[in-house]
Design an enzyme around this catalytic site. Structure first.
Site, mmCIF file in Angstrom:
data_model
loop_
_atom_site.group_PDB
_atom_site.id
_atom_site.type_symbol
_atom_site.label_atom_id
_atom_site.label_comp_id
_atom_site.label_asym_id
_atom_site.label_seq_id
_atom_site.Cartn_x
_atom_site.Cartn_y
_atom_site.Cartn_z
ATOM 1 N N SER A 105 2.500 0.391 -6.898
ATOM 2 C CA SER A 105 3.261 -0.620 -6.150
ATOM 3 C C SER A 105 4.488 -1.054 -6.937
ATOM 4 C CB SER A 105 2.378 -1.831 -5.863
ATOM 5 O OG SER A 105 1.279 -1.416 -5.093
ATOM 6 N N GLY B 123 -1.621 6.448 -2.537
ATOM 7 C CA GLY B 123 -2.793 6.348 -3.423
ATOM 8 C C GLY B 123 -3.861 5.456 -2.790
ATOM 9 N N HIS B 124 -3.435 4.282 -2.290
ATOM 10 C CA HIS B 124 -4.401 3.387 -1.633
ATOM 11 C C HIS B 124 -5.009 4.071 -0.397
ATOM 12 C CE1 HIS B 124 -1.605 0.264 -3.481
ATOM 13 N NE2 HIS B 124 -2.763 -0.054 -3.988
ATOM 14 N N LEU C 266 0.818 -1.221 0.000
ATOM 15 C CA LEU C 266 0.000 0.000 0.000
ATOM 16 C C LEU C 266 0.853 1.273 0.000
ATOM 17 C CD1 LEU C 266 -2.750 -1.129 2.534
ATOM 18 C CD2 LEU C 266 -2.680 -1.416 0.046
ATOM 19 N N GLY D 171 -8.666 3.619 -7.736
ATOM 20 C CA GLY D 171 -7.823 4.725 -8.206
ATOM 21 C C GLY D 171 -7.975 4.874 -9.714
#
Ligand code: PAF
Length: 299
Positions: free
Chosen positions: A188, A36-37, A33, A149
């Protein structure tokens, strides 16, 4: 924060929440994570009573020569981040839990045509894997709202189409891409980039911005702009898969009538495949008569 590994524990907890009249917000992820997450979790907290994040590196959405085995798995750090972010629960199933018959015998969901364009052309079967797992997660969690996202613009578009086509009772929310100071979209996979690859990687956003500026300034020769973008990505040291100017309302190639555009790009920095996009709203009355953007090197 609660943690479930099995579908039955997850369903029991969700049933309790639903019985108490609580709305469920779902944040589906593959872990590792980043900010953004966490922006998705924060939006979910603002819009739902009970926020559930799922962490599952979904083998069905990876091709045979892709990075499934080396995809970053950082569960302990992810759980810390979710706890700090105030997430209520995390679902961390095994592959056997979600695909008890094995991948080959799993019923699949396929959005026709659009799944084979852009990323789908370079990653055959990828979006079938995404839609299948996302549909299963929607069913298992009975979420009222799911948060995604918009870096994965094509993914979000296809999930919307799947929800509409299958009449799934869920609301979808797409949230803006969170970026590094360089403009690089958070992902990621950024952890795979060497320090030398970070600068070229930021050329993706720079190229999007430049082409977006050309469009806003009135340039309408889409094939020429796409060629220019590919050249600037190559000049930055990247290996582009594609750069397309697309109608954001249909996900098909933009036409002269398109007003909401999205520029979609995928490019490799070394062995790492990165994607990004930029939405551009055109206003017919702004159009000058002549093209106004000469090609330019970005980095
Ligand atoms: O965007 C992702 O991280 C994945 O594609 C998703 C939506 C969690 C499905 O595995």
């Amino acid at each position: 924060m609660l943690r479930f590994n099995t579908q039955s524990l997850l369903r029991t907890s969700i049933a309790t929440m639903k019985a108490a009249g609580k709305s469920i917000g779902l944040v589906p992820t593959m872990g590792n994570l980043h900010a953004g997450h966490l922006s998705l979790v924060s939006a979910a907290k603002a819009q739902a009573d009970y926020v559930l994040t799922t962490i599952f590196v979904n083998p069905m959405q990876f091709g045979p020569n892709e990075d499934f085995s080396r995809y970053p798995r950082t569960l302990a750090a992810d759980i810390d981040l979710l706890t700090q972010a105030g997430c209520d629960a995390v679902f961390t199933p095994s592959i056997e839990e979600l695909y008890p018959q094995g991948l080959d015998r799993q019923t699949r969901i396929s959005v026709p045509q659009l799944s084979t364009l852009y990323c789908g052309k370079f990653r055959p079967g990828h979006f079938d894997g995404v839609c299948t797992i996302v549909c299963k997660l929607f069913n298992m969690t009975m979420a009222d709202t799911a948060f995604f996202g918009l870096k994965d613009f094509q993914q979000f578009f296809l999930i919307n189409r799947m929800v509409a086509d299958l009449q799934l009772p869920i609301r979808l929310v797409g949230l803006p891409t969170v970026r590094e100071a360089s403009g690089l979209a958070m992902s990621s996979r950024n952890g795979f980039l060497s320090p030398e690859q970070l600068k070229p990687a930021s050329g993706i956003h720079a190229t999007l911005q430049h082409i977006g500026g050309c469009l806003r300034a009135g340039e309408r020769d889409f094939p020429a702009l796409e060629r220019q973008a590919l050249e600037s990505l190559q000049a930055a040291g990247l290996r582009p898969d594609y750069f397309h100017i697309v109608d954001a309302t249909t996900l098909l190639p933009a036409s002269a009538d398109s007003r909401k555009l999205v520029l979609l790009v995928a490019a490799h920095a070394g062995n790492t495949r990165l994607i990004d996009n930029l939405q551009v709203q055109l206003h017919g009355s702004d159009l000058p008569l002549q093209p106004v953007c000469p090609p330019r090197r970005l980095l």
